[in-house]
Design a protein around this motif. Sequence first.
Motif, PDB file in Angstrom:
ATOM      1  N   THR A 196      43.231  32.843  44.737  1.00 30.87           N
ATOM      2  CA  THR A 196      43.841  34.163  44.801  1.00 30.87           C
ATOM      3  C   THR A 196      44.240  34.287  43.403  1.00 30.87           C
ATOM      4  O   THR A 196      44.200  33.617  42.491  1.00 30.87           O
ATOM      5  CB  THR A 196      45.231  33.789  45.491  1.00 30.87           C
ATOM      6  N   HIS A 197      44.960  35.542  43.059  1.00 28.31           N
ATOM      7  CA  HIS A 197      45.579  36.012  41.783  1.00 28.31           C
ATOM      8  C   HIS A 197      47.001  35.743  41.988  1.00 28.31           C
ATOM      9  O   HIS A 197      47.532  36.209  42.950  1.00 28.31           O
ATOM     10  CB  HIS A 197      45.258  37.408  41.562  1.00 28.31           C
ATOM     11  N   ALA A 198      47.712  35.639  40.893  1.00 28.05           N
ATOM     12  CA  ALA A 198      49.115  35.408  40.895  1.00 28.05           C
ATOM     13  C   ALA A 198      49.715  35.760  39.475  1.00 28.05           C
ATOM     14  O   ALA A 198      49.337  35.216  38.556  1.00 28.05           O
ATOM     15  CB  ALA A 198      49.720  33.986  41.304  1.00 28.05           C
ATOM     16  N   THR A 210      36.324  28.806  36.645  1.00 31.56           N
ATOM     17  CA  THR A 210      37.002  28.741  37.934  1.00 31.56           C
ATOM     18  C   THR A 210      37.632  30.128  38.069  1.00 31.56           C
ATOM     19  O   THR A 210      38.357  30.180  39.591  1.00 31.56           O
ATOM     20  CB  THR A 210      38.035  27.681  37.922  1.00 31.56           C
ATOM     21  N   HIS A 211      37.603  31.003  37.833  1.00 31.58           N
ATOM     22  CA  HIS A 211      37.861  32.434  38.112  1.00 31.58           C
ATOM     23  C   HIS A 211      36.819  33.450  37.685  1.00 31.58           C
ATOM     24  O   HIS A 211      36.733  33.869  36.709  1.00 31.58           O
ATOM     25  CB  HIS A 211      39.282  32.802  37.721  1.00 31.58           C
ATOM     26  N   LEU A 212      36.063  34.251  38.663  1.00 36.46           N
ATOM     27  CA  LEU A 212      35.207  35.209  38.308  1.00 36.46           C
ATOM     28  C   LEU A 212      34.878  36.122  39.706  1.00 36.46           C
ATOM     29  O   LEU A 212      35.596  35.585  40.883  1.00 36.46           O
ATOM     30  CB  LEU A 212      33.634  34.347  38.259  1.00 36.46           C
ATOM     31  N   HIS A 213      34.310  37.206  39.350  1.00 42.53           N
ATOM     32  CA  HIS A 213      34.219  38.116  40.566  1.00 42.53           C
ATOM     33  C   HIS A 213      32.616  38.627  40.182  1.00 42.53           C
ATOM     34  O   HIS A 213      32.500  39.400  39.442  1.00 42.53           O
ATOM     35  CB  HIS A 213      34.974  39.506  40.361  1.00 42.53           C
ATOM     36  N   LEU A 214      31.688  37.851  40.678  1.00 46.10           N
ATOM     37  CA  LEU A 214      30.415  38.160  40.594  1.00 46.10           C
ATOM     38  C   LEU A 214      30.091  39.848  40.942  1.00 46.10           C
ATOM     39  O   LEU A 214      29.132  40.385  40.078  1.00 46.10           O
ATOM     40  CB  LEU A 214      29.564  37.395  41.386  1.00 46.10           C
TER      41      LEU A 214
HETATM   42 ZN   LIG Z   1      40.134  38.099  39.065  1.00 43.86          ZN
END
Ligand SMILES: [Zn+2]
Length: 429
Positions: A206-208, A49-53
Motif C-alpha cells: 500500500t501507500h502511506a 519494492t514499489h512500482l506500478h508497471l
Molecule cells: Zn506508488
Amino acid sequence: MNDQWEVVSGHVSIRDGMIAAISERDIVEPHDRTIDAHEDYVLPGLIQTHLHLCQTLFRGYADDLPLMDWLRTRIWLMEAAHTPASLRAATRLATTELLMTGTTSILTMETVHDTDAVFEAAAESGIRATIGKCMMDAPADGTPARLRERFQTSIDESRGLLKRWNGAAGGRLRAAFAPRFAVSCSRALLEAVADLSADTQTLVHTHASESREEVAIVRALSGLSNVEYLAALRLASPRLCAAHCVWVGDREQGLLAEHDVKVMHCPGSNLKLGSGLAPVTELRRRGVTVSLGADGAACNNRLDMFEEMRLAALLQATRVSPGALTARDALTMATRDGARTLGMDGELGSIEAGKRADIIVVDRSRLQMAPDHDPYSTLVYAARGSDVRTTIVGGDVLVDEFVPTQVDAHEVAAFARLEAKALADRAGL
Ligand SMILES: [Zn+2]
C-alpha cells in the motif's frame, strides 16, 4: 553483499537456477556457458519494492502536478482507460527497461482490472515479481466510475489472482494484496485484507503518508494519523509494505519499528511530485527495513534503480548531513533490504551459495567509473543503469551484452507508443 561485506575476485557458478558455488580459484567442472566478467562488477540483482508497471504508458502524460491532482486529473483517468492489450504493452515496456538497468525483482501495484494480463506479460519477461491488483472500494473524490469497486468484488478478484498466480512461472511470480491507500479503501476492506494477509501469509502492498494533503484526508476520516489508522485496523505487521512514509512523526516511526512494517522509499517520485523528504535516516536508526523503488514512469519518469540509490543518499545528505546514508547503505537498501521487504532474504539479496541466481554484471570500463577507488562509491554515485551489461534471473540470461534476450527492445517501444496514444485518446487527455 553478504553479512561480512566481502568484496571478492573470483568465479560464480550457477546450477539449476541457484548459486552453486563462489570460488577464488578456477572452477574445474564443465559449464554450459561461461560469461567473462573479469573487468566488471558482479552484483546481486537489484530489488525494486514499489512500482506500478501499468503506469509506464503514462510517462510524460502527467508531469508537474502534486499527488492528489496528479491522481485525480491524470492517473485515475488513464488507469480507467486501460485494456488487457495496453496493460501488456505497459508491462513489456517496464520489464524490459527494468531488466536492462539491473532490476531483477519487483513488488508492484497494478490497476483495478485485468491484472491477469500483467501476470502473463511478467511471466513471459523472465523477471521475478510480486504483483497486486489495486483495491479501491471507497468513493474518494474524483475516482472514475470504472475504478470504484464493490467490497466483495475487490476481495474475490484479489483472492482469485492469489489462487491463479501465487508460485507460478517456477515460483518467480507471487501475488500480494494491494489496497491503494487509506483514502480509497473502506475500513471494512482494510480489515478484511488484514485478516486475509494473516491467514495466507501474503504481503500487503500500500501507500502511506506520501503527501500532507493525503495525511489530512486520512485524519479527517479516521481521527488518526495514517500509520496509527493502519495499526488500528490490524494491518501493521511484518507483511505490510508501506510506500513513501514521508510524513511520519515520532509516534508513527515507533509503530513502524514495533510492528516490523517495511517502508519503501521512492526518492525520485517524492522529489517530482513535491511530496517531501522522507526521514529515512531516522527510520533506519530505529531498525525499520527501508528499501527502494522508482514508483512509476508517471512520477519519476525513469525506472532506473541506480538513480534511486544515488538520490536516496543525496537526499539524506541534504536533510541530515553528508554520510547520514552512505553509498554502502544505499546499495544495501537496493539488495538485502529489498529481499527482506519481500520476505525472501534467505533466497535473494546477496551472492551466496544456495541463494537464487539473480545476478547482474556492471561494465567497469565506462569513463565515469574511473578511477574506481571504492566499489560502493562507484556503483551508487557514478554508475548508471545503462552500464548494466548482463542480467540473470534464476539462472536465465535475460540481458546479454546490453541486449535483452527475450524481446526486441525497439518493437517493445514501438508497441508501447501506439498503445499509449490510443489509451490517452480513450481517457480524453
Ligand atoms: Zn506508488
